[in-house]
Design an enzyme around this catalytic site. Structure first.
Site, PDB file in Angstrom:
ATOM      1  N   ASP A 294      23.264  15.131 -15.340  1.00  0.00           N
ATOM      2  CA  ASP A 294      24.287  15.766 -15.224  1.00  0.00           C
ATOM      3  C   ASP A 294      25.268  15.478 -15.514  1.00  0.00           C
ATOM      4  O   ASP A 294      26.476  14.389 -14.673  1.00  0.00           O
ATOM      5  CB  ASP A 294      24.402  17.088 -14.630  1.00  0.00           C
TER       6      ASP A 294
ATOM      7  N   TYR B 121      25.447  18.232  -6.353  1.00  0.00           N
ATOM      8  CA  TYR B 121      25.508  19.454  -6.885  1.00  0.00           C
ATOM      9  C   TYR B 121      25.525  19.729  -8.097  1.00  0.00           C
ATOM     10  O   TYR B 121      26.046  18.949  -9.569  1.00  0.00           O
ATOM     11  CB  TYR B 121      26.866  19.871  -6.595  1.00  0.00           C
TER      12      TYR B 121
ATOM     13  N   LYS C 146      33.251  20.927 -17.817  1.00  0.00           N
ATOM     14  CA  LYS C 146      34.431  20.179 -17.350  1.00  0.00           C
ATOM     15  C   LYS C 146      35.399  19.945 -18.627  1.00  0.00           C
ATOM     16  O   LYS C 146      36.107  20.586 -19.474  1.00  0.00           O
ATOM     17  CB  LYS C 146      34.623  19.425 -16.289  1.00  0.00           C
TER      18      LYS C 146
END
Ligand code: PLP
Length: 440
Positions: free
Chosen positions: A252, A157, A280
């Site tokens: 990522d 994702y 994050k």
């Protein structure tokens, strides 16, 4: 030996009336009552718990129930909730003004700190979410290479931008089909998705689409089909294949960045990607993310070059304060060995409890991120991850919640140990899990 997960005891079910009342109101105004789908607990059953505060490794819901938290806001809170240094930095920044739309010193400091930790980010942009970081990195890759296709991996994702909401079917190599209504076939057709940990499939894609693939984007440690580590040589193979075909390699590291160490997965595996996406932890629990990489590539961005990317709140002064404070605390306290030890203790305890109860459980862990898969073999990719028993996870999740442990409400998500967890928290969690797994 029950082989079944059941609720711990009826008495340990805590009333969640205030949460239920909020959910009823939310359902009238917010789709499914939530602002991000998995918060709805659809995958595990029951209604969401509304949180009113967090401190350290604990969250407290609006009914006053407390939980040992392994969600960590889906990863950012490596220092735990409301870390005093981070809170003070946010308060101080907010008192000076919350947004200017003009450059500030903390953006420069944060960019310098990120580059020091991850030297491959020679130039970077700060943005507001991991979705934005990944979407922008793809645009830069397409602008730099003049190519249009992207290769991603099934089960990875990268946020909800159109071209990334795609996974291939089980076939090794197909054109993508949209995972979400509202993504056009034309956009999805530019995305190729192949199985994680399968280098041959990647090589096949480059042969099938010569000169057309702008970039390969990968979670260097997969965290969105549950935690799945890269197989030996997978990342190095991606580096080699992309270089040979003139495509860019995008890591990522929205989850893995600052999670395994200050240098992220790229330091842990000693691979320098061309571009990196962060989110994050880099924002310390505030809406902040980043993407960056090789200077010559990032120079395609306006106003230096022809690729446009912008943001009213990009590099927001309060968010940069939280990110800076978090990374500085990580630098000063170096909690990584402790995190690894605590997470190792938890994984070993969970597996021992499952074994004693006769429940097949595979704890897949990298550092302080882990997923317990209810399956008999350790998953290595999306297809094998899907063989995990979701019903069993749902029962386990509900039993743990009732006992005071807050896990990710899906079998296919990561759990995170934070520097605020103690051995006592870990042991309490293992004890509860042992009871849940044994059906006591
Ligand atoms: N990339 C990865 C690996 C993620 O796990 C996520 C979110 O969980 C994203 C990107 C998207 O980040 P955000 O939710 O901040 O948009």
């Amino acid at each position: 030996m029950s082989g079944q997960v059941t609720a711990i005891t009826a008495e340990s079910e805590r009333p969640r009336d205030a949460s239920a009342a909020l959910e009823a109101r939310a359902l009238k105004r917010i789709p499914a009552g939530v602002n991000s789908p998995v918060r709805a607990f659809k995958a595990v059953g029951g209604g969401p718990v509304y949180i009113r505060r967090g401190f350290g490794a604990t969250v407290e819901d609006v009914d006053g129930n407390r939980y040992i938290d392994y969600l960590a806001s889906w990863g950012p809170l490596i220092l735990g909730h409301a870390h005093p240094t981070v809170v003070a930095a946010i308060q101080e920044a907010a008192a000076y003004g919350t947004s200017f739309g003009a450059p500030t010193e903390r953006e420069v400091l944060l960019a310098e700190l990120i580059q020091e930790a991850m030297p491959s980010l020679e130039l970077m942009r700060l943005v507001s979410s991991g979705t934005e970081a990944c979407m922008s990195a793809l645009r830069v890759a397409r602008a730099f290479t003049g190519r249009s296709k992207i290769l991603k991996f099934d089960g990875c994702y990268h946020g909800h931008a159109d071209s990334l909401l795609v996974k291939a079917g089980s076939g090794a190599l197909t054109f993508g089909t949209p995972d979400s209504a509202g993504v056009s076939e034309a956009v999805a057709a530019e995305t190729i998705s192949t199985p994680y940990n399968d280098l041959e499939a990647v090589r096949g894609a480059f042969e099938k689409f010569p000169g057309q693939i702008a970039a390969v984007i990968v979670e260097p440690i997969a965290a969105n089909m549950g935690v799945i580590p890269p197989a030996d040589g997978f990342l190095a193979g991606l580096r080699e294949v992309t270089k040979r075909h003139g495509a860019l390699l995008i890591f990522d590291e929205v989850v893995s960045g600052f999670r395994l160490g200050l240098g992220g997965a790229q330091a842990a595996f000693n691979i320098a990607p061309d571009l990196t996406c962060l989110g994050k932890i880099v924002g310390g629990g505030m809406p902040l993310a980043a993407y960056g990489g090789r200077r010559d590539i990032m120079e395609v961005l306006a106003p230096l070059g022809p690729a446009y990317q912008a943001g009213t709140l990009s590099g927001n002064p309060v968010a940069t304060a939280a990110g800076l404070a978090t990374i500085q605390v990580l630098k000063e306290t170096d909690p990584y060995a402790k995190l690894d030890a605590l997470a190792g203790r938890l994984a070993a305890g969970l597996e021992a409890g499952a074994k004693a109860a006769g429940v097949p459980l595979q704890v897949s862990r990298v550092g302080s991120m882990m997923t317990g898969f209810f399956s008999s073999a350790r998953p290595t990719d999306y297809t094998s991850a899907l063989s995990a028993d979701r019903e069993q996870y749902g029962r386990y999740f509900r039993a743990m919640l009732a006992g005071g442990v807050y896990l990710a409400p899906s079998q296919f998500e990561a759990g995170f140990v934070s520097a605020a967890h103690t051995e006592a928290d870990i042991d309490r969690t293992i004890e509860l899990a042992g009871k849940a797994l044994a059906g006591r």
